[in-house]
Motif scaffolding. Structure first.
Motif, mmCIF file in Angstrom:
data_model
loop_
_atom_site.group_PDB
_atom_site.id
_atom_site.type_symbol
_atom_site.label_atom_id
_atom_site.label_comp_id
_atom_site.label_asym_id
_atom_site.label_seq_id
_atom_site.Cartn_x
_atom_site.Cartn_y
_atom_site.Cartn_z
ATOM 1 N N GLN A 671 28.905 10.659 8.754
ATOM 2 C CA GLN A 671 27.984 10.265 9.824
ATOM 3 C C GLN A 671 26.888 9.367 9.284
ATOM 4 N N ARG A 676 31.037 7.766 12.842
ATOM 5 C CA ARG A 676 30.712 8.890 13.722
ATOM 6 C C ARG A 676 31.963 9.606 14.226
ATOM 7 N N LEU A 714 26.335 11.920 19.447
ATOM 8 C CA LEU A 714 26.353 10.569 18.884
ATOM 9 C C LEU A 714 27.591 9.780 19.285
ATOM 10 N N THR A 715 28.651 10.459 19.717
ATOM 11 C CA THR A 715 29.862 9.753 20.143
ATOM 12 C C THR A 715 29.948 9.667 21.675
ATOM 13 N N ARG A 793 17.102 14.340 15.067
ATOM 14 C CA ARG A 793 18.135 15.319 15.375
ATOM 15 C C ARG A 793 18.319 16.297 14.208
#
Length: 803
Positions: A671, A676, A714-715, A793
């Motif tokens: 990541q 990702r 994130l995806t 995060r």
């Protein structure tokens, strides 16, 4: 400076001559026999009381005090420390004083000292030195004859000393001497492996010398036979004088009778260069003489090999029996007490030469088993495995498989197997022992307890945590019933139950058990006992896992200082304590402290002690890789994390919680590298695997869920991310409590997912509650609090732990 060269080249003699010749230039001269690690640490540590330093009795504490005093030059700035026969260059960093105005002189066969300091290669004698020496000690020979002897023996100093002594004593013509050497007519021998580069003709010359001793001083030959039943190097021959005359065989009773025969026999052997006189006196420069029982001699390993061959005979077993008697009388009896380790280190190399491994005498057998336990307690795992193998090879022909001694040997061996990372072997051996015990009509309940405890440990390392806990809980119950709650065996079983609870993720219960064990060990044993310090480490680890970072840091800092003093910097237990201390500092978020150099230095020490593939080393490799990832060194982080994951799989297999959890670490790295999608695949695999292996509510599973939710966010899989974050928060609250750092990280992650779904009102409410709790429990300036305020995060680093 290191004097380096082959055996018998004269390195020790050169060092001794330097010490004598230049002793007026020094305030302190200290000689350290270094052919055995334990003996070296003991002798080096003895410098502390000799200098009047305030320290305890443990070698680790004394060495620390000595190194510090030499570095500071207090109480003496002009000092010389000589390490004789030191082969292990890797130990230098933990032994040698750093700085100071004194000198260190080392003798060694290892050319690796070039990486540490200056090296002087010690050559054979120059021809003029050989001939001059021979002619001084044997004045009747000519220069040409001396040259012929030097050619025969290649100018080797040890052989020159021997030939000179023989020629000078016998006044034998050189041609006759060389004829006898060439013909091998006197006790010709086959090749002796200990000779190395020495010419084979020297064997006959030595046999001539022994015949001379047999004729002129028979008691010196008896003493020589006795020395050959000890290990080469330093021989504590004076211990024999402590045996009552009536307990010695008839031909050796003169040793304990305080007659002139003793010094005369020693002088004879020394004059012939068979031995050199040694002592445990404080230093070369002080000149104090040791008492008769502390008297020792030194026999070179080449000479020892020759003597062993030439003196072998029907009376060999009589002499070996005397040595075994001496060793048994020197047994400290408590391998767990670090104060007894120097004595065990001295006994250990004597076992094989004395025939102790082949003895069925009860006290000798207990001595051998005690030495095995010493190897485990002192961290000498490689030595321990070698000893266990040699003992088993002898004992299979002496004892039945289910005999008390064989069962005890198996128990001592499996402990070392586990410590060495050979988990499947340990499990198989413990299972076999348990089967043997259960097959007996009336199994010994204490031995059954020990066997079950060993099997529980094996199960932990193999990732079978619930089975391990249940078995260990039963062991503790039996121990409390049979032995009492405060007995040391019960406390050891209770400590293992704490480990099992920790691996189940029940940190609060583990801390309760570990704290109770610590308090009882402090009362029953002592505060500085290795078992007690083990409990200190366990409590500090529990506190850290409970999120009480500052409490954990305070306890571990004190524990590390004590363990360095008691056990030394490179003891496995000390390294484990230092590892936890680094993690405590990282979690405590100490402002301005960069722990990267600390981790790198600690990793180098781990690799020296364990080797790269050892499971204790892999834990630190993983934690350092995680640290490097966070601080941007992605290349080295990938190397370390990949190495750890692959090696863990090779050690314990695929279907194990540790290599499964390692996928989450690699996912965080991917990541960070920008991959990702690939990261999410690994997060999901780790989560699914740990749910199967450990259940939904285990802290490791919840940590992987935290990372998987981040990967989904994130995806672009926002709904799935929020759903997983909400479930993770609910489970972490139930498992760890409202204020645990992982719970608050899960809450912060949920706020981020809600905000991504435009659910700002709920997101703000969840976030504000998390910030208030973070500020209250960890402080406004803690890294977790600051990251949450900046809406970074949260993530979770998997810390591998095999138990």
């Amino acid at each position: 400076c290191a004097l380096v060269g082959m055996s018998g080249i004269g390195k020790t003699q050169l060092a001794a001559e330097y010490a004598h010749r230049f002793s007026p230039d020094y305030d302190v001269v200290w000689w350290v026999n270094s052919d055995q690690r334990g003996t070296q640490r003991d002798r080096y540590g003895e410098l502390a009381p000799a200098l009047g330093l305030r320290s305890g009795s443990e070698p680790g504490e004394r060495i620390r005090a000595v190194r510090d005093a030499l570095r500071r030059g207090d109480p003496h700035s002009r000092w010389l420390v000589i390490f004789d026969g030191w082969e292990d260059v890797e130990e230098a960093a933990a032994i040698l004083p750093r700085g100071g105005t004194g000198h260190v002189l080392i003798t060694s066969r290892n050319h690796g000292w070039r990486t540490v300091g200056d090296v002087v290669e010690v050559p054979v004698f120059r021809r003029a030195e050989s001939t001059g020496y021979l002619m001084r000690r044997a004045p009747h020979i000519t220069a040409a004859e001396a040259d012929a002897v030097a050619v025969e023996f290649q100018d080797l100093p040890l052989q020159m000393a021997h030939a000179a002594a023989l020629l000078g004593e016998l006044r034998m013509p050189v041609p006759e001497y060389l004829d006898k050497v060439h013909s091998g007519e006197i006790n010709p021998l086959d090749e002796v492996s200990e000779l190395g580069d020495y010419p084979s003709s020297s064997l006959t010359s030595w046999s001539m010398l022994f015949n001379r001793v047999r004729e002129s001083e028979p008691r010196a030959l008896e003493l020589l036979k006795l020395c050959a039943c000890f290990a080469p190097g330093r021989i504590p021959i004076g211990l024999v004088r402590g045996v009552a005359p009536g307990e010695l065989p008839e031909q050796l009773r003169w040793i304990a009778d305080n007659t002139p025969d003793w010094p005369r026999a020693l002088d004879t052997l020394a004059n012939y260069s068979v031995i050199t006189k040694d002592s445990r006196s404080a230093s070369v420069s002080e000149g104090r003489e040791a008492g008769p029982r502390q008297e020792s001699v030194h026999m070179h390993r080449v000479v020892h090999g020759i003597v062993s061959r030439l003196t072998a005979g029907d009376d060999r077993e009589i002499h070996r029996g005397v040595v075994r008697q001496v060793l048994v009388g020197s047994d400290p009896g408590d391998p767990s007490d670090s104060r007894s380790w120097p004595r065990y280190a001295e006994i250990l190399p004597q076992l094989e030469f004395s025939g102790a491994l082949e003895s069925t005498h009860a006290r000798t057998v207990q001595l051998v088993l005690g030495c095995l336990r010493y190897c485990y307690m002192s961290g000498e795992y490689t030595v321990g495995m070698d000893l266990a193998r040699r003992v088993r090879d002898k004992w299979v022909d002496l004892f039945a498989p289910d005999s008390e001694y064989m069962l005890e040997l198996a128990a001592r061996t499996t402990v070392i197997l586990r410590a060495s990372g050979r988990f499947h072997e340990a499990y198989d051996r413990d299972s076999s022992v348990l089967e043997l015990l259960l097959a007996q009509p009336e199994p010994d309940p204490i031995r059954l307890m020990a066997a079950n405890s060993g099997l529980s440990s094996d199960l932990r390392f193999l990732g079978r945590y619930p089975e391990a806990y249940r078995l260990q809980r039963d062991v503790v119950d039996v121990g409390r019933e049979l032995l009492g709650a405060d007995e040391w065996t019960t406390l050891r079983a209770q400590h293992q139950m704490g480990v099992a609870l920790r691996l189940l993720g029940q940190f609060d219960k583990a801390y309760e058990i570990d704290l109770d064990t610590l308090r009882k060990r402090e009362a029953v044993l002592r505060a500085r006992h290795p078992d007690t310090l083990h409990s200190v480490n366990a409590c500090a680890r529990d506190l850290r896992l409970l999120g009480r970072y500052h409490d954990a840091l305070a306890r571990q800092e004190l524990g590390v200082r004590t363990q360095i003093q008691v056990l030394g910097e490179l003891h496995p237990q000390t390294l484990w304590a230092q590892h936890n201390l680094v993690l405590c500092r990282r979690r405590a978020g100490t402002k301005g402290e960069d722990i990267g150099p600390l981790m790198a230095d600690l990793l180098a020490r781990h690799e020296r002690v364990y080797g790269k593939g050892h499971h204790n080393n892999l834990m630190l490799v993983t934690d350092y890789g995680n640290y490097l990832r966070v601080h941007g060194d992605l290349g080295q982080a990938r190397d370390l994390l990949t190495e750890a994951e692959d090696t863990y799989r090779a050690l314990v297999g695929q279907a194990h919680p540790v290599p499964t959890g390692m996928q989450s670490n690699v996912g965080l790295l991917m990541q960070a590298e920008g991959n990702r999608d690939g990261a999410l695949v690994l997060f999901e695999q780790a989560l699914t695997g740990l749910r199967t292996l450990l259940g939904d509510d285990h802290p490791w599973t919840l940590g992987c869920a935290l990372n998987a939710a981040g990967g989904r966010n994130l995806t672009g899989r926002l709904e799935e991310a929020a759903e997983l974050s909400r479930e993770t928060l609910r489970r972490t609250r139930a498992a760890l409590g409202d204020d645990h750092p992982m719970t608050l990280s899960s809450q912060t992650a949920l706020a981020a997912d809600l905000r991504a779904l435009q659910q700002r009102e709920e997101a703000d409410k969840v976030e504000e509650d998390a910030l208030q709790k973070l500020t209250r429990t960890m402080g406004a300036q803690h890294q977790h609090t600051l990251s949450a305020r900046q809406r970074v995060r949260p993530y979770w680093d998997f810390e591998p732990y095999l138990g």
